[in-house]
Design an enzyme around this catalytic site. Sequence first.
Site, PDB file in Angstrom:
ATOM      1  N   GLU A  58       0.834  -1.209   0.000  1.00  0.00           N
ATOM      2  CA  GLU A  58       0.000   0.000   0.000  1.00  0.00           C
ATOM      3  C   GLU A  58       0.867   1.256   0.000  1.00  0.00           C
ATOM      4  O   GLU A  58       0.523   2.255  -0.621  1.00  0.00           O
ATOM      5  CB  GLU A  58      -0.949   0.007   1.202  1.00  0.00           C
ATOM      6  CG  GLU A  58      -1.933  -1.172   1.251  1.00  0.00           C
ATOM      7  CD  GLU A  58      -2.775  -1.316  -0.003  1.00  0.00           C
ATOM      8  OE1 GLU A  58      -3.066  -0.304  -0.662  1.00  0.00           O
ATOM      9  OE2 GLU A  58      -3.117  -2.465  -0.348  1.00  0.00           O
ATOM     10  N   ASP A  83      -5.489  -4.225  -8.402  1.00  0.00           N
ATOM     11  CA  ASP A  83      -4.606  -3.329  -9.141  1.00  0.00           C
ATOM     12  C   ASP A  83      -4.619  -3.653 -10.641  1.00  0.00           C
ATOM     13  O   ASP A  83      -4.502  -2.766 -11.468  1.00  0.00           O
ATOM     14  CB  ASP A  83      -3.172  -3.451  -8.612  1.00  0.00           C
ATOM     15  CG  ASP A  83      -3.092  -3.010  -7.166  1.00  0.00           C
ATOM     16  OD1 ASP A  83      -3.869  -2.123  -6.785  1.00  0.00           O
ATOM     17  OD2 ASP A  83      -2.265  -3.565  -6.424  1.00  0.00           O
ATOM     18  N   HIS A  94       1.775   2.199  -3.490  1.00  0.00           N
ATOM     19  CA  HIS A  94       0.753   3.027  -4.149  1.00  0.00           C
ATOM     20  C   HIS A  94       0.841   4.477  -3.664  1.00  0.00           C
ATOM     21  O   HIS A  94       0.809   5.411  -4.444  1.00  0.00           O
ATOM     22  CB  HIS A  94      -0.652   2.512  -3.822  1.00  0.00           C
ATOM     23  CG  HIS A  94      -0.981   1.175  -4.415  1.00  0.00           C
ATOM     24  ND1 HIS A  94      -0.820   0.894  -5.745  1.00  0.00           N
ATOM     25  CD2 HIS A  94      -1.492   0.055  -3.854  1.00  0.00           C
ATOM     26  CE1 HIS A  94      -1.209  -0.354  -5.976  1.00  0.00           C
ATOM     27  NE2 HIS A  94      -1.619  -0.893  -4.848  1.00  0.00           N
TER      28      HIS A  94
HETATM   29 ZN    ZN Z   1      -2.558  -2.703  -4.605  1.00  0.00          ZN
END
Ligand code: ZN
Length: 379
Positions: A59, A161, A62
Amino acid sequence: MRYSLSIARIAGIEIKIHATFFLLLAFIAFSYHRSGGAAAAIDGVIFVSLVFLSVLLHEFGHAFAARRYGIRTPDITLLPIGGLARLERIPENPQQELVIAVAGPLVNVAIAAGLWAYLGLTGGLPHPSNIEQVGVSLPLRLLAANVVLVVFNLIPAFPMDGGRVLRAFLAMRMEYARATQIAATIGQGMAFLLGALGLLHSPPIPMLILVAVFVFIGAGQEAALAQLRSASAGLRVSSAMVTRFLSLRREDTLHDAVDALLETAQHEFPVVDADGGVCGILTRDDLIVALRKSGADTPVAEVMRVNVPALDLSMPLDRAFSLIQESGCDALPVLDSAGRLVGLFTPENVGEFMMVQTALKSSLPGGRLVRRPPPLPVG
Ligand code: ZN
Protein backbone atom coordinates in the site's frame (compact mmCIF):
# COMPACT_ATOMS: atom_id res chain seq x y z
CA MET A 1 -13.74 3.04 7.97
CA ARG A 2 -15.55 2.26 11.19
CA TYR A 3 -14.09 0.04 13.89
CA SER A 4 -10.57 0.84 12.77
CA LEU A 5 -7.77 1.44 15.23
CA SER A 6 -5.13 4.01 14.45
CA ILE A 7 -1.75 2.48 15.27
CA ALA A 8 0.87 4.75 13.74
CA ARG A 9 1.54 7.70 11.49
CA ILE A 10 4.29 7.21 8.91
CA ALA A 11 5.30 9.87 6.38
CA GLY A 12 2.07 11.75 7.07
CA ILE A 13 -0.09 8.66 6.42
CA GLU A 14 -2.25 7.28 9.20
CA ILE A 15 -1.96 3.50 9.56
CA LYS A 16 -5.19 1.89 10.75
CA ILE A 17 -6.05 -1.68 11.57
CA HIS A 18 -9.62 -2.90 11.31
CA ALA A 19 -10.95 -4.61 14.44
CA THR A 20 -11.74 -7.82 12.53
CA PHE A 21 -8.03 -8.15 11.81
CA PHE A 22 -7.39 -9.00 15.46
CA LEU A 23 -10.10 -11.67 15.21
CA LEU A 24 -8.13 -13.19 12.35
CA LEU A 25 -4.92 -13.22 14.45
CA ALA A 26 -6.79 -14.79 17.37
CA PHE A 27 -8.30 -17.40 15.05
CA ILE A 28 -4.85 -18.24 13.59
CA ALA A 29 -3.32 -18.53 17.06
CA PHE A 30 -6.19 -20.71 18.25
CA SER A 31 -6.22 -23.11 15.30
CA TYR A 32 -2.40 -23.43 15.20
CA HIS A 33 -2.35 -23.99 18.94
CA ARG A 34 -4.81 -26.84 18.63
CA SER A 35 -2.77 -28.58 15.96
CA GLY A 36 0.79 -27.84 17.12
CA GLY A 37 0.89 -26.24 20.55
CA ALA A 38 2.23 -22.87 21.68
CA ALA A 39 5.25 -22.86 19.36
CA ALA A 40 3.02 -23.40 16.31
CA ALA A 41 0.64 -20.66 17.48
CA ILE A 42 3.48 -18.14 17.85
CA ASP A 43 4.89 -19.16 14.48
CA GLY A 44 1.47 -18.75 12.83
CA VAL A 45 0.90 -15.30 14.31
CA ILE A 46 4.41 -14.14 13.30
CA PHE A 47 3.87 -15.44 9.76
CA VAL A 48 0.48 -13.73 9.34
CA SER A 49 1.88 -10.49 10.79
CA LEU A 50 4.77 -10.58 8.30
CA VAL A 51 2.36 -11.20 5.42
CA PHE A 52 0.39 -8.15 6.50
CA LEU A 53 3.60 -6.16 6.77
CA SER A 54 4.13 -7.05 3.09
CA VAL A 55 0.58 -5.87 2.35
CA LEU A 56 1.27 -2.62 4.22
CA LEU A 57 4.46 -2.03 2.21
CA HIS A 58 2.44 -2.75 -0.96
CA GLU A 59 0.00 0.00 0.00
CA PHE A 60 2.92 2.34 0.69
CA GLY A 61 4.05 1.60 -2.86
CA HIS A 62 0.75 3.03 -4.15
CA ALA A 63 0.89 5.96 -1.73
CA PHE A 64 4.44 7.02 -2.60
CA ALA A 65 3.79 6.69 -6.34
CA ALA A 66 0.66 8.85 -5.93
CA ARG A 67 2.65 11.43 -3.99
CA ARG A 68 4.85 11.93 -7.05
CA TYR A 69 1.76 13.33 -8.79
CA GLY A 70 0.77 15.51 -5.87
CA ILE A 71 -1.95 13.11 -4.66
CA ARG A 72 -2.06 12.67 -0.89
CA THR A 73 -3.00 9.47 0.92
CA PRO A 74 -4.68 10.34 4.23
CA ASP A 75 -4.72 6.76 5.52
CA ILE A 76 -4.05 3.08 4.93
CA THR A 77 -6.33 0.49 6.54
CA LEU A 78 -5.40 -3.15 7.04
CA LEU A 79 -8.33 -5.54 6.73
CA PRO A 80 -8.29 -9.35 7.01
CA ILE A 81 -8.74 -9.50 3.22
CA GLY A 82 -5.87 -7.10 2.48
CA GLY A 83 -4.94 -3.46 2.59
CA LEU A 84 -6.69 -0.33 1.45
CA ALA A 85 -4.82 2.88 0.67
CA ARG A 86 -7.34 5.72 0.49
CA LEU A 87 -6.01 8.08 -2.15
CA GLU A 88 -7.36 11.61 -2.23
CA ARG A 89 -8.33 11.10 -5.85
CA ILE A 90 -7.69 8.72 -8.74
CA PRO A 91 -5.80 10.51 -11.51
CA GLU A 92 -7.58 10.62 -14.86
CA ASN A 93 -4.28 10.69 -16.66
CA PRO A 94 -3.84 7.00 -17.67
CA GLN A 95 -0.03 7.04 -17.42
CA GLN A 96 -0.23 8.27 -13.83
CA GLU A 97 -2.86 5.69 -12.91
CA LEU A 98 -0.72 2.98 -14.46
CA VAL A 99 2.35 3.95 -12.40
CA ILE A 100 0.33 4.15 -9.17
CA ALA A 101 -1.37 0.79 -9.80
CA VAL A 102 1.85 -1.04 -10.66
CA ALA A 103 3.84 0.43 -7.75
CA GLY A 104 2.01 -1.77 -5.20
CA PRO A 105 2.68 -5.22 -6.72
CA LEU A 106 6.24 -4.09 -7.59
CA VAL A 107 6.93 -3.80 -3.85
CA ASN A 108 5.94 -7.47 -3.41
CA VAL A 109 8.13 -8.43 -6.37
CA ALA A 110 11.02 -6.65 -4.63
CA ILE A 111 10.32 -8.40 -1.29
CA ALA A 112 10.09 -11.79 -3.05
CA ALA A 113 13.33 -11.13 -4.94
CA GLY A 114 15.07 -10.10 -1.71
CA LEU A 115 13.92 -13.27 0.07
CA TRP A 116 14.92 -15.36 -2.94
CA ALA A 117 18.43 -13.87 -2.87
CA TYR A 118 18.68 -14.37 0.90
CA LEU A 119 17.54 -18.01 0.66
CA GLY A 120 19.91 -18.60 -2.27
CA LEU A 121 22.87 -17.25 -0.30
CA THR A 122 22.04 -19.21 2.85
CA GLY A 123 21.22 -22.42 1.00
CA GLY A 124 17.60 -22.28 2.13
CA LEU A 125 16.09 -22.72 -1.35
CA PRO A 126 14.57 -26.17 -1.85
CA HIS A 127 15.72 -28.39 -4.68
CA PRO A 128 12.93 -28.63 -7.30
CA SER A 129 12.71 -32.40 -6.75
CA ASN A 130 11.76 -32.12 -3.07
CA ILE A 131 9.65 -28.97 -3.24
CA GLU A 132 6.68 -30.92 -1.85
CA GLN A 133 8.10 -31.49 1.61
CA VAL A 134 9.48 -28.00 2.16
CA GLY A 135 7.52 -24.89 2.87
CA VAL A 136 8.55 -25.05 6.48
CA SER A 137 11.05 -22.22 6.71
CA LEU A 138 9.51 -18.85 7.45
CA PRO A 139 11.37 -16.88 4.72
CA LEU A 140 10.30 -19.43 2.12
CA ARG A 141 6.65 -19.22 3.14
CA LEU A 142 6.88 -15.44 3.11
CA LEU A 143 8.37 -15.58 -0.38
CA ALA A 144 5.45 -17.74 -1.55
CA ALA A 145 2.95 -15.36 0.07
CA ASN A 146 4.44 -12.38 -1.76
CA VAL A 147 4.27 -14.23 -5.09
CA VAL A 148 0.58 -14.96 -4.38
CA LEU A 149 0.03 -11.27 -3.55
CA VAL A 150 1.51 -10.25 -6.92
CA VAL A 151 -0.55 -12.78 -8.89
CA PHE A 152 -3.77 -12.01 -7.00
CA ASN A 153 -3.38 -8.25 -7.43
CA LEU A 154 -2.71 -8.51 -11.13
CA ILE A 155 -6.07 -10.20 -11.84
CA PRO A 156 -7.45 -7.73 -14.41
CA ALA A 157 -10.56 -6.84 -12.40
CA PHE A 158 -11.54 -3.93 -10.17
CA PRO A 159 -10.87 -3.33 -7.34
CA MET A 160 -7.63 -5.24 -7.89
CA ASP A 161 -4.61 -3.33 -9.14
CA GLY A 162 -4.80 -5.35 -12.37
CA GLY A 163 -8.19 -3.75 -13.09
CA ARG A 164 -6.62 -0.30 -12.86
CA VAL A 165 -3.73 -1.37 -15.08
CA LEU A 166 -6.24 -2.64 -17.65
CA ARG A 167 -8.26 0.57 -17.53
CA ALA A 168 -5.13 2.69 -17.87
CA PHE A 169 -4.14 0.79 -21.03
CA LEU A 170 -7.67 1.11 -22.46
CA ALA A 171 -7.88 4.80 -21.51
CA MET A 172 -4.79 5.53 -23.56
CA ARG A 173 -6.86 4.60 -26.62
CA MET A 174 -10.39 5.72 -25.76
CA GLU A 175 -12.48 7.93 -23.52
CA TYR A 176 -11.99 7.37 -19.79
CA ALA A 177 -15.62 6.48 -18.98
CA ARG A 178 -15.75 3.98 -21.84
CA ALA A 179 -12.43 2.44 -20.77
CA THR A 180 -13.80 2.03 -17.24
CA GLN A 181 -17.00 0.49 -18.53
CA ILE A 182 -15.07 -2.11 -20.57
CA ALA A 183 -12.62 -2.83 -17.74
CA ALA A 184 -15.54 -3.21 -15.31
CA THR A 185 -17.35 -5.61 -17.64
CA ILE A 186 -14.20 -7.72 -18.04
CA GLY A 187 -13.78 -7.63 -14.25
CA GLN A 188 -17.34 -8.81 -13.66
CA GLY A 189 -16.82 -11.58 -16.20
CA MET A 190 -13.68 -12.64 -14.31
CA ALA A 191 -15.59 -12.51 -11.03
CA PHE A 192 -18.27 -14.73 -12.51
CA LEU A 193 -15.66 -17.27 -13.67
CA LEU A 194 -13.90 -17.22 -10.29
CA GLY A 195 -17.20 -17.68 -8.47
CA ALA A 196 -18.21 -20.57 -10.74
CA LEU A 197 -14.79 -22.18 -10.25
CA GLY A 198 -15.15 -21.87 -6.47
CA LEU A 199 -18.67 -23.32 -6.50
CA LEU A 200 -18.11 -26.18 -8.95
CA HIS A 201 -14.85 -27.31 -7.40
CA SER A 202 -15.35 -30.23 -5.07
CA PRO A 203 -15.20 -29.45 -2.27
CA PRO A 204 -16.28 -25.82 -2.97
CA ILE A 205 -13.70 -23.12 -2.17
CA PRO A 206 -15.44 -20.48 0.01
CA MET A 207 -12.46 -18.09 -0.19
CA LEU A 208 -12.68 -17.99 -3.99
CA ILE A 209 -16.45 -17.34 -3.89
CA LEU A 210 -15.88 -14.53 -1.39
CA VAL A 211 -13.23 -12.95 -3.63
CA ALA A 212 -15.59 -13.26 -6.62
CA VAL A 213 -18.39 -11.40 -4.80
CA PHE A 214 -15.91 -8.75 -3.66
CA VAL A 215 -14.63 -8.26 -7.22
CA PHE A 216 -18.14 -8.19 -8.70
CA ILE A 217 -19.27 -5.41 -6.36
CA GLY A 218 -16.01 -3.47 -6.76
CA ALA A 219 -16.25 -3.53 -10.54
CA GLY A 220 -19.84 -2.26 -10.47
CA GLN A 221 -18.94 0.60 -8.12
CA GLU A 222 -16.02 1.68 -10.25
CA ALA A 223 -18.17 1.73 -13.39
CA ALA A 224 -20.87 3.77 -11.64
CA LEU A 225 -18.29 6.29 -10.44
CA ALA A 226 -16.83 6.75 -13.92
CA GLN A 227 -20.30 7.18 -15.41
CA LEU A 228 -21.10 9.79 -12.82
CA ARG A 229 -17.92 11.63 -13.70
CA SER A 230 -18.57 11.65 -17.41
CA ALA A 231 -22.21 12.65 -16.94
CA SER A 232 -21.20 15.52 -14.71
CA ALA A 233 -18.51 16.91 -17.00
CA GLY A 234 -19.07 20.63 -17.56
CA LEU A 235 -21.71 20.92 -14.84
CA ARG A 236 -21.50 23.22 -11.81
CA VAL A 237 -22.33 22.80 -8.14
CA SER A 238 -25.24 25.25 -8.49
CA SER A 239 -27.16 22.84 -10.72
CA ALA A 240 -27.10 19.86 -8.33
CA MET A 241 -27.28 21.30 -4.83
CA VAL A 242 -30.15 21.24 -2.35
CA THR A 243 -31.63 24.72 -2.09
CA ARG A 244 -34.40 24.07 0.44
CA PHE A 245 -32.98 22.97 3.73
CA LEU A 246 -32.98 23.79 7.41
CA SER A 247 -30.01 25.33 9.18
CA LEU A 248 -29.27 25.33 12.88
CA ARG A 249 -28.07 28.32 14.84
CA ARG A 250 -24.82 28.21 16.75
CA GLU A 251 -26.60 28.52 20.08
CA ASP A 252 -29.11 25.74 19.34
CA THR A 253 -28.96 22.54 21.40
CA LEU A 254 -29.08 18.92 20.33
CA HIS A 255 -32.75 19.01 21.30
CA ASP A 256 -33.38 21.54 18.48
CA ALA A 257 -31.28 19.39 16.17
CA VAL A 258 -33.41 16.32 16.92
CA ASP A 259 -36.57 18.34 16.12
CA ALA A 260 -35.03 19.39 12.81
CA LEU A 261 -33.97 15.83 12.05
CA LEU A 262 -37.45 14.46 12.62
CA GLU A 263 -39.26 17.29 10.80
CA THR A 264 -37.27 16.95 7.60
CA ALA A 265 -35.68 14.27 5.43
CA GLN A 266 -32.35 16.00 5.96
CA HIS A 267 -29.46 14.12 7.61
CA GLU A 268 -26.92 16.92 7.81
CA PHE A 269 -27.48 20.45 9.03
CA PRO A 270 -25.32 23.49 8.43
CA VAL A 271 -24.75 25.52 11.58
CA VAL A 272 -24.72 29.29 11.10
CA ASP A 273 -23.72 32.15 13.37
CA ALA A 274 -25.66 35.39 13.96
CA ASP A 275 -24.31 36.98 10.76
CA GLY A 276 -25.36 34.01 8.64
CA GLY A 277 -21.81 32.73 8.20
CA VAL A 278 -21.36 28.95 8.21
CA CYS A 279 -19.42 27.70 11.22
CA GLY A 280 -19.85 23.95 10.82
CA ILE A 281 -21.94 20.93 9.82
CA LEU A 282 -23.87 18.69 12.20
CA THR A 283 -24.23 15.14 10.85
CA ARG A 284 -26.86 12.67 11.98
CA ASP A 285 -24.26 10.16 13.18
CA ASP A 286 -22.44 12.77 15.26
CA LEU A 287 -25.79 13.92 16.65
CA ILE A 288 -26.78 10.42 17.76
CA VAL A 289 -23.39 9.69 19.31
CA ALA A 290 -23.41 13.01 21.18
CA LEU A 291 -27.00 12.48 22.40
CA ARG A 292 -25.95 9.21 23.98
CA LYS A 293 -22.77 10.65 25.48
CA SER A 294 -23.75 14.07 26.74
CA GLY A 295 -27.52 14.51 26.46
CA ALA A 296 -29.95 16.77 24.66
CA ASP A 297 -28.87 20.05 26.30
CA THR A 298 -25.45 20.02 24.67
CA PRO A 299 -24.98 22.98 22.29
CA VAL A 300 -24.66 21.93 18.64
CA ALA A 301 -21.52 24.09 18.46
CA GLU A 302 -19.72 21.49 20.59
CA VAL A 303 -20.67 18.57 18.37
CA MET A 304 -20.61 19.99 14.84
CA ARG A 305 -17.77 19.36 12.45
CA VAL A 306 -15.67 22.40 11.85
CA ASN A 307 -13.07 22.82 9.11
CA VAL A 308 -15.35 21.32 6.46
CA PRO A 309 -14.55 22.80 3.06
CA ALA A 310 -17.13 25.19 1.59
CA LEU A 311 -18.02 24.97 -2.10
CA ASP A 312 -18.85 27.88 -4.35
CA LEU A 313 -21.70 27.98 -6.84
CA SER A 314 -19.56 27.91 -9.96
CA MET A 315 -17.27 25.06 -8.87
CA PRO A 316 -17.24 22.11 -11.34
CA LEU A 317 -19.18 19.08 -10.05
CA ASP A 318 -16.24 16.67 -10.26
CA ARG A 319 -14.11 18.97 -8.10
CA ALA A 320 -16.96 19.03 -5.57
CA PHE A 321 -17.07 15.21 -5.64
CA SER A 322 -13.39 14.96 -4.76
CA LEU A 323 -13.76 17.54 -1.99
CA ILE A 324 -16.71 15.73 -0.41
CA GLN A 325 -14.79 12.44 -0.57
CA GLU A 326 -11.71 13.96 1.04
CA SER A 327 -13.72 15.68 3.76
CA GLY A 328 -15.39 12.46 4.92
CA CYS A 329 -18.51 14.56 5.63
CA ASP A 330 -21.80 13.67 3.94
CA ALA A 331 -22.80 17.24 3.13
CA LEU A 332 -20.88 20.39 2.32
CA PRO A 333 -22.16 23.98 2.44
CA VAL A 334 -22.36 25.96 -0.82
CA LEU A 335 -21.67 29.70 -0.59
CA ASP A 336 -22.39 32.48 -3.07
CA SER A 337 -19.80 35.07 -4.06
CA ALA A 338 -20.67 37.15 -0.99
CA GLY A 339 -20.01 34.17 1.30
CA ARG A 340 -23.69 33.57 2.11
CA LEU A 341 -25.00 30.04 2.54
CA VAL A 342 -27.19 29.23 -0.50
CA GLY A 343 -27.11 25.45 -0.75
CA LEU A 344 -26.13 22.06 0.57
CA PHE A 345 -24.18 19.59 -1.50
CA THR A 346 -25.02 15.95 -0.71
CA PRO A 347 -24.28 12.71 -2.60
CA GLU A 348 -27.98 11.68 -2.52
CA ASN A 349 -29.11 14.85 -4.20
CA VAL A 350 -26.39 14.59 -6.81
CA GLY A 351 -27.47 10.98 -7.44
CA GLU A 352 -31.06 12.13 -8.07
CA PHE A 353 -29.83 14.93 -10.29
CA MET A 354 -27.80 12.43 -12.34
CA MET A 355 -30.81 10.15 -12.76
CA VAL A 356 -32.72 13.11 -14.18
CA GLN A 357 -29.84 13.97 -16.52
CA THR A 358 -29.56 10.41 -17.77
CA ALA A 359 -33.31 10.18 -18.37
CA LEU A 360 -33.28 13.49 -20.27
CA LYS A 361 -30.29 12.51 -22.35
CA SER A 362 -31.96 9.35 -23.54
CA SER A 363 -35.27 11.07 -24.30
CA LEU A 364 -33.93 14.10 -26.15
CA PRO A 365 -30.45 13.70 -27.60
CA GLY A 366 -28.17 16.44 -26.32
CA GLY A 367 -30.86 17.51 -23.85
CA ARG A 368 -29.69 18.80 -20.52
CA LEU A 369 -31.71 20.31 -17.76
CA VAL A 370 -30.38 23.69 -16.79
CA ARG A 371 -31.66 24.76 -13.46
CA ARG A 372 -32.91 28.23 -12.69
CA PRO A 373 -30.55 30.20 -10.47
CA PRO A 374 -31.27 29.51 -6.79
CA PRO A 375 -33.50 31.99 -4.95
CA LEU A 376 -31.77 34.36 -2.56
CA PRO A 377 -31.83 33.17 1.04
CA VAL A 378 -34.68 34.66 3.02
CA GLY A 379 -34.25 36.24 6.44
ZN1 ZN B 1 -2.56 -2.70 -4.60
